[in-house]
Design an enzyme around this catalytic site. Structure first.
Site, PDB file in Angstrom:
ATOM      1  N   GLY A  10       0.759  -1.226  -0.011  1.00 37.22           N
ATOM      2  CA  GLY A  10       0.102  -0.045  -0.061  1.00 37.22           C
ATOM      3  C   GLY A  10       0.667   1.129  -0.055  1.00 37.22           C
ATOM      4  O   GLY A  10       0.496   2.249   0.568  1.00 37.22           O
ATOM      5  N   SER A  36       0.502  -4.019   4.715  1.00 39.47           N
ATOM      6  CA  SER A  36       1.010  -4.454   6.372  1.00 39.47           C
ATOM      7  C   SER A  36       0.531  -3.140   7.146  1.00 39.47           C
ATOM      8  O   SER A  36       0.810  -2.104   6.544  1.00 39.47           O
ATOM      9  CB  SER A  36       2.471  -4.703   6.130  1.00 39.47           C
ATOM     10  OG  SER A  36       2.964  -4.421   7.279  1.00 39.47           O
ATOM     11  N   LYS A  75       6.633  21.741 -10.058  1.00 37.57           N
ATOM     12  CA  LYS A  75       7.927  21.521 -10.312  1.00 37.57           C
ATOM     13  C   LYS A  75       8.171  21.798 -11.849  1.00 37.57           C
ATOM     14  O   LYS A  75       7.464  21.121 -12.772  1.00 37.57           O
ATOM     15  CB  LYS A  75       8.540  19.846 -10.213  1.00 37.57           C
ATOM     16  CG  LYS A  75       9.478  19.620 -10.887  1.00 37.57           C
ATOM     17  CD  LYS A  75       9.949  18.288 -10.477  1.00 37.57           C
ATOM     18  CE  LYS A  75      11.449  17.623 -11.084  1.00 37.57           C
ATOM     19  NZ  LYS A  75      11.583  16.180 -10.865  1.00 37.57           N
ATOM     20  N   VAL A 199       1.091 -10.341   4.655  1.00 37.29           N
ATOM     21  CA  VAL A 199       1.278 -11.521   3.909  1.00 37.29           C
ATOM     22  C   VAL A 199       2.470 -12.208   4.424  1.00 37.29           C
ATOM     23  O   VAL A 199       3.560 -11.858   4.187  1.00 37.29           O
ATOM     24  CB  VAL A 199       1.577 -11.420   2.273  1.00 37.29           C
ATOM     25  CG1 VAL A 199       1.775 -12.548   1.367  1.00 37.29           C
ATOM     26  CG2 VAL A 199       0.382 -10.556   1.736  1.00 37.29           C
TER      27      VAL A 199
END
Ligand code: FAD
Length: 516
Positions: A10, A36, A75, A199
């Site tokens: 993620g 996680s 930028k 996982v």
């Protein structure tokens, strides 16, 4: 039908993939993203390429929707400081190269440029940046440049299809964590299942294809296609499927970084709308201005400097404002997975590959990979043609960018430490030495740069050669016997335009304050 996608990870890669696929395929695709809860993201990656605007456009997002939420700024270029010698700087801007009588203006500049600054003579952006200005007026009007904004014929093209047709004049800086959060909301609202869990293992069938991932608390999660966005860990692609990683370390030695997030009063400091890369004794320091803080970090090679010394140098560089900032030390895996798509698993982001962030290409790699995967989405039989096309496209992009980055070091005139001296004698990627020989008598063009799509137009290569200054380049011989009056008029037009823009554009900080 292959339509159940499991994304593991993620970070920027995981959430960019989830949101893009939802925008592309809607409810016809079923996406689960597992990340996680305790393994963090890499925590950097805040400067982009100008093509990133196509990503936000594809998601249907306008700047005023997402930029304030991500403390984003514009930028307009990368500013290179001290790559030639102490005190020298030049810009690699996002600005279409003008050409006169079939030759890029930089070639004419080499023949008889008005001043010693190729960047300020050939482009308007460098002076706009030096003055800390926004490329948009306060009412949102974009400066008038040779590119097309929102033109119908440009809609829906991938980045590689865009190249050469247009050069949008800016990219973005944003807070990576805030962007991931923004895209999480976007994706979940459109039906992505979000699971926070580790996982712990990956199940394979007898052919070695993934049948599911086992999580600590949510049991098995299975799908058809698995996308590995676990960063440098490569949990599915590199660990479970054992796909080897091809290191670029022999040509790009920087393998470490230390980063700081430094809160700052940006109204007082002002925003210089570019990423700055300041050369150091054993690498370089990035400076990225955001609304509310500056992101900075020292990218270095451990063979030349210790992590402690690198952190000390970075803190001295930033000054007292960095005193309370916590250092994030990162070990970088430089190179690419041999294949990013193996069986029913595709690695995107750092799992797929990474080169040091000198030209902010990490998020560009992700965006390109997502576009290519959407274009080459597998059919029910897992036809290998899609996979092979995808793997070729990904390998070419990374190999091309590697060459481009190596040119920065080979070309840098700076020679004052062992690190910079070694950069001149280190092995080069195949083909680069031959190309450099060609560029000594004619600046890079589409026929002489890395031959596959890699995101960088020929003028970018020319800017690095002219700016770093260590390789002597000459104008095309034809220009010695050509009438230069049209080129001189173009230089004059740029000077007038620069003068007009620096008088009329608002300060970058003022533009973003009113946007939020
Ligand atoms: P990560 O951010 O590392 O995310 C990995 C995710 O996987 C995390 O959510 C983690 O929790 C999850 N995960 C890992 N293992 C498991 C597991 N077993 N189970 C469940 N979840 C797991 N790119 C740019 O474009 N511009 C830049 O300026 C730039 N600067 C950079 C500077 C540095 C020093 C570095 C190292 C990179 C930089 N990059 C830059 C690259 C950019 O940061 C990355 O491309 C981008 O952040 C994507 O990272 P990622 O999502 O692949 O990995």
């Amino acid at each position: 039908m292959i339509n159940r996608v499991v994304i593991v990870g993620g970070g920027t890669a995981g959430w960019m993939t989830a949101s893009y696929f939802k925008a592309a395929f809607g409810d016809r695709i079923d996406i689960t993203l597992v990340e996680s809860g305790h393994l963090g993201t890499v925590g950097v990656g805040e400067a982009t390429f100008s093509d990133i605007r196509h990503f936000f456009e594809f998601l249907g997002l306008k700047e005023k929707d997402w930029m304030p939420a991500c403390n984003a700024t514009y930028k307009l270029a990368v500013r290179f400081e001290n790559w030639r010698e102490q005190g020298h700087y030049f810009y690699h801007p996002f600005e279409q190269m003008r050409s006169v009588n079939g030759f890029p203006l930089t070639d004419w500049w080499l023949q008889e440029g008005p001043t010693s600054r190729f960047d300020k003579d050939c482009f308007v952006m460098p002076s706009v940046i030096d003055a800390g200005l926004s490329p948009r007026q306060l009412d949102g009007t974009l400066i008038d440049q040779p590119f097309v904004e929102g033109a119908d014929e440009m809609q829906g093209l991938t980045m590689s299809e865009h190249q050469g047709k247009t050069q949008f004049p800016y990219a973005y800086h944003f807070e990576a964590a805030l962007l991931a959060k923004y895209l999480t909301t976007y994706s979940v609202e459109r039906g992505v299942k979000h699971i926070i869990d580790d996982v712990e293992s990956v199940d394979l069938d007898s052919r070695g294809w993934i049948t599911g991932v086992r999580t600590g608390e949510h049991g098995d999660i299975s799908g058809d296609l698995y996308i590995d966005c676990t960063g440098f860990r490569g949990v599915l692609l590199n660990k479970a499927l054992e796909e080897p990683f091809i290191s670029y370390q022999d040509t790009l030695p920087n393998d470490s970084a230390v980063a700081l997030q430094v809160p700052m009063d940006m109204e007082k400091r002002g925003i210089r709308p570019c990423t700055t890369a300041t050369a150091q004794d054993a690498g370089w320091i990035w400076t990225i201005p955001l609304m509310g803080r500056v992101g900075t970090g020292y990218v270095y090679a451990k063979d030349y400097i210790s992590p402690e010394e690198a952190e000390r140098t970075l803190r001295e560089f930033v000054g007292p404002a960095a005193a309370d900032a916590e250092a994030n030390h990162i070990k970088m895996r430089i190179g690419r997975s041999r294949n990013s798509w193996v069986k029913n698993c595709v690695g995107i982001g750092l799992t797929s590959g990474f080169v040091e962030p000198l030209e902010s290409t990490g998020i560009f790699f992700i965006h390109h990979a997502i576009e290519q995967l959407a274009k080459n989405f597998p059919d029910d039989n897992w036809n290998e043609t899609h996979r092979d096309r995808y793997n070729d496209a990904i390998a070419h992009v990374m190999d091309g960018v590697r060459e481009f980055l190596v040119l920065h070091y080979v070309g840098a005139k700076r020679n004052d430490t062992q690190y910079w001296r070694d950069a001149k004698t280190r092995k080069m990627p195949d083909g680069l030495a031959e190309r450099i020989e060609k560029w000594k008598t004619q600046l890079p063009d589409s026929e002489t740069v890395f031959p596959y799509y890699h995101g960088l137009p020929p003028y970018s290569w020319g800017c690095i050669l002219l700016g770093t200054g260590g390789i002597e380049v000459k104008p095309s011989p034809a220009l010695r016997i050509s009438d230069s009056s049209a080129a001189q008029r173009e230089f004059e037009a740029i000077r007038e335009k620069t003068e007009h823009l620096t008088r009329t554009l608002p300060k970058a900080y003022d533009y973003f304050s009113q946007l939020s």
